[in-house]
Structure formats: structure tokens, C-alpha cells
Design an enzyme around this catalytic site. Structure first.
Site, PDB file in Angstrom:
ATOM      1  N   ASP A 254      36.944  34.916  36.639  1.00  0.00           N
ATOM      2  CA  ASP A 254      35.681  35.615  36.873  1.00  0.00           C
ATOM      3  C   ASP A 254      34.834  34.776  37.817  1.00  0.00           C
ATOM      4  O   ASP A 254      35.338  33.849  38.447  1.00  0.00           O
ATOM      5  CB  ASP A 254      34.968  35.899  35.548  1.00  0.00           C
ATOM      6  CG  ASP A 254      34.163  37.203  35.568  1.00  0.00           C
ATOM      7  OD1 ASP A 254      33.434  37.413  36.547  1.00  0.00           O
ATOM      8  OD2 ASP A 254      34.264  37.995  34.626  1.00  0.00           O
ATOM      9  N   ASP A 255      33.537  35.078  37.927  1.00  0.00           N
ATOM     10  CA  ASP A 255      32.676  34.406  38.900  1.00  0.00           C
ATOM     11  C   ASP A 255      32.778  32.890  38.781  1.00  0.00           C
ATOM     12  O   ASP A 255      32.750  32.336  37.676  1.00  0.00           O
ATOM     13  CB  ASP A 255      31.224  34.824  38.685  1.00  0.00           C
ATOM     14  CG  ASP A 255      30.999  36.325  38.840  1.00  0.00           C
ATOM     15  OD1 ASP A 255      31.871  37.005  39.418  1.00  0.00           O
ATOM     16  OD2 ASP A 255      29.953  36.805  38.385  1.00  0.00           O
TER      17      ASP A 255
END
Length: 449
Positions: A254-255
Site C-alpha cells: 500500500d502507500d
């Protein structure tokens, strides 16, 4: 106990390693923000083995970690204490840290989370979220946790903190989670924090989550998780002030870095912004974003600088995201000197991203997005340059793109998409959308005058 048996030379070596562990060391000519928290030597060194720890990868060391932290808390050595984790695999359940301590992982040391989650402790939801981020109710405590602490360092010789997240990821995929998954490291209401020269691996959920904190340095850290691991954000400063993230390599599911500040009506009520955050010399890869703001932005996010980023094989290079019902604000964000390679979308600024905690949010609580500068960005093999989609009743304003060159992955190329936005663009290729038109009075956009 071992602290009395350690030779003076060994003690000196440990202290020198801590002091030179990288929290203040930048290459000549490089800027650094890490001086906001001075690295400290400690007045006492103890080893996890002093408290019955066994690093064989099979023995559960929860009691040893808790006893060691209790010892440090009770001793109250004026300069604080260092808990030394030697080479070995130290299996443990979740445990808390205390103030004025250094957790030091030697070369070859692995703090490994147990996969027996039956007795994993539950804690209250964050007040700015109102519930667990994934599910209603409480949430599982992070593997390493702290609340209301001061002067905490987690460092070493690139030892590893391993969350063994696979069991949690599978529960998420099978929809059998009873509560929100644990972070690998979460510090709440804490100040003067250093996290350096450590590897974080396979977190069940977010990796490093400072929330309601101030004066936090994350430097020379490596964060790893498979690209298909759900929600394994790298570093998520949340409703926190004065955070420095430098010289990190992050490859997760994810980020890589996402600045947050609370979720809908709960974040609005808690009203604690994220501000004064610098992200510098970040390298990494993710199926989601390289650098992100949001989407939980309800307490407000302002005065953020992200520069010297190298992002590759990633979904979105720069992603600034919020939603109707969030309220709050995103102001004075600068992203500069970014290299992108093999990225699906170079830039996305969006007002329609993220879910809601419940049906009690106010759809009329519209975020204010103003003063975003994206400059000196170069990209190769970019599928789409970007999109800027504001909110009809709360357009995004003073959006500046300057010296942005994104080479398309295909000869046909895909153009920018924009709506409900105003601002300017200077030296942008491919040509920016018409909404970013150079006009008089564009002092907010570098190079426009």
C-alpha cells in the site's frame, strides 16, 4: 545479570553505534531534518537475555520483553536505559515500551511476532477514528506499542522487526477478521521519538504509525512486504506535528508514506491536524501510492514538504486524496524533485476517495484543498500523466504544476483529466488541462511570473 558482566569495550561499542546510527548523519551537502530529536546515549544497558529471553525462534519471549520494560520503567536511570537484543530470533506477543529507553536490535536480531493470535490484546479505537479502521469496535494492539511516552529510540544494526503478517492477511482475504488488524509499531501521544537503522517486515496492517505525536524522526529505515499484502502502508504520520522521514527504502502492498489526520465526524471533532512534516530521499515501490496525503484528512493537514523521491513500479506516484464528509483541510503541500518510473498514473488529486466509518458522517462536511505545489517531476513509462478532480461545491484552488515532464508508456499517450479545480501550470508535458490556465496574479506558482 549481564549488564554487570558486559566489558567496558562492549558498552562503548554499543553507545557509539547508537550515537552514529544515522539519525543525524547526512551525506555532505544533503539537507536533513533529523536534528529535531537528538540521539542520546543511555546510562544503563541491559540485555533481553537478562530477563530470560531465548532467541531460538521457538520460545515465546513476551514475559521477557515485559519484564525488561518494567525494569527500565522502575529503575528510572537519569539518562534512560538501552534494551539490547542480540542476534537470534525472539518470538513474542505484543508488548509496550516505556519512556527514556532505547530498543537496540543487533545485526542478526529478529523480533518476530507470534502467529498464535488467540490471545492478542485488544485496545480502544482511536478517538479521531471512532472505531477500528477496518471493522467496528476495538482494534488489535500493535506488536510494539507505546502511549504517552517521551524520549524513545528504536535503532540498531539493521536488525528486523517481523510481523509475520501472512496469517492476518489471509483472515482479511477470507473476511474472518473479528477486529481491525494490528500495526507493527504504533506510538500514541508521544514525543521525541527516533526510529532508525531497523528493518520492518511483513506487518499485519500499517507498519509505522505515530499518532497524536510530536518530534518524530524516521531515518535509514527499510520497510518490506509483498505487493499483494493488504493495507501494509509504510509510514503513516497521523494527527502529528514535526515529523521527519528521511533516507528510507519502502516496498509494500500500500502507500509508502501517507499523511493522515482522522476520519470523518470523529476526526472533525478531535480536531488535531498533521503539520510540519518533511519526507525526503524516499525510494520505493507499491501497487498504490508512492507519496500520499489522506484519505483520512478530517483533522486537517498542512505544511508538508516531500522532496527527492524515487518511485518505481507503482500505481500512483503522488496521490492527494479526500472525500465529501471528511471536512478538514489540505493546505500548503509541496512535492518537489520526484523521479517516477513504470507508474500507472503520475499524479492524482481527488475528492472522491475513501470510505466512511458509519452512516453518521455529514455529507455536507466538505474539505478545503488549497495551495498544492507539484514541481520538478520527471517520469518515464507513465501510463497516464494524471487527474485533478475537485468537489463541485468545494473546488480545489491554487493548484500549481511547475516543470513536470511525464513521458507516456505508449506512443498514443493519455491526457490530463481535471474538474472543479483552479490553478496554474508552467512547463508541463504533456500539456496540462485547460483548468490550469496561466493568468495574472499567479504568485503561488513558482516560475509563473
Amino acid at each position: 545479570m549481564m549488564r554487570w558482566r558486559l566489558a567496558a569495550t562492549a558498552l562503548l561499542a554499543i553507545f557509539l553505534t547508537v550515537l552514529k546510527g544515522g539519525a543525524f548523519v547526512a551525506a555532505e551537502g544533503e539537507q536533513t531534518c533529523s536534528g529535531i530529536v537528538p540521539m542520546k546515549s543511555r546510562g544503563e544497558v541491559v540485555s533481553i537475555t537478562d530477563f530470560g529471553g531465548v532467541g531460538d525462534g521457538r520460545t515465546l519471549n513476551t514475559a521477557a520483553f515485559k519484564s525488561a520494560v518494567f525494569h527500565i520503567e522502575q529503575r528510572k536511570v537519569p539518562e534512560g536505559s538501552l534494551l539490547y537484543i542480540p542476534a537470534g530470533v525472539w518470538l513474542t506477543e505484543a508488548f509496550n515500551l516505556t519512556s527514556h529507553m532505547t530498543l537496540f536490535l543487533a545485526d542478526g536480531a529478529v523480533i518476530k511476532a507470534t502467529q498464535d493470535i488467540v490471545n492478542w490484546p485488544l485496545i480502544q479505537p482511536l478517538p479521531s477514528y471512532g472505531r477500528g479502521r477496518e471493522l467496528p469496535g476495538g482494534r488489535y494492539m500493535s506488536l510494539i506499542h507505546g502511549n504517552g511516552l517521551q524520549d524513545v529510540t528504536i535503532t540498531g544494526e539493521n536488525g528486523t522487526i517481523d510481523g509475520q503478517g501472512n496469517v492476518w492477511w489471509n483472515m482479511w482475504r477470507q473476511r474472518t477478521l473479528p477486529f481491525t488488524r494490528p500495526n507493527l509499531l504504533e506510538l500514541m501521544h508521544s514525543t521525541d521519538i527516533i526510529i532508525s537503522n531497523v528493518v520492518f517486515q511483513d506487518s499485519p496492517f500499517w507498519n509505522i504509525h505515530p499518532v497524536y505525536c510530536s518530534n518524530v524522526v524516521v531515518k535509514n529505515v527499510t520497510i518490506l512486504a509483498p505487493h499483494d499484502s493488504p493495507n501494509t502502508d509504510g509510514v503513516d504520520p497521523d494527527s502529528s506535528l514535526n515529523v521527519c522521514i528521511e533516507d528510507c527504502y519502502i516496498s509494500t502492498g500500500d502507500d509508502l508514506v501517507a499523511v493522515k489526520s482522522g476520519w470523518d465526524e470523529y476526526g472533525i471533532a478531535y480536531a488535531r491536524p498533521s503539520s510540519g512534516i518533511i519526507i525526503r530521499r524516499l525510494t520505493g515501490s507499491s501497487p498504490f501510492a508512492g507519496f500520499a496525503v489522506g484519505s483520512e484528512t478530517s483533522g486537517g493537514i498542512e505544511n508538508i514538504l516531500a522532496e527527492n523521491l524515487n518511485i518505481f513500479k507503482t500505481g500512483v506516484g503522488i496521490h492527494i486524496k479526500t472525500n465529501s464528509g471528511r471536512g478538514g483541510f489540505i493546505k500548503n503541500i509541496t512535492v518537489s524533485d520526484v523521479n517516477l518510473s513504470n507508474v500507472r498514473k503520475g499524479l492524482r488529486i481527488a475528492g472522491n476517495v475513501g470510505d466512511h466509518p458509519d452512516d453518521r458522517y455529514d455529507l455536507n462536511a466538505l474539505p478545503v484543498v488549497d495551495g498544492l505545489t507539484i514541481k520538478n517531476v520527471w517520469g518515464v513509462r507513465i501510463q497516464q500523466p494524471g487527474s485533478i478532480q475537485g468537489i463541485k461545491n468545494s473546488p480545489f484552488t491554487q493548484i500549481c504544476l511547475s516543470n513536470v515532464e511525464l513521458d507516456a508508456a505508449s506512443p498514443q499517450g493519455v491526457q490530463w483529466a481535471c474538474a472543479d479545480v483552479s490553478g496554474g501550470a508552467v512547463d508541463v508535458q504533456p500539456s496540462p488541462c485547460a483548468e490550469l490556465t496561466i493568468t495574472n496574479g499567479m504568485s503561488f506558482c513558482p516560475g509563473a511570473l
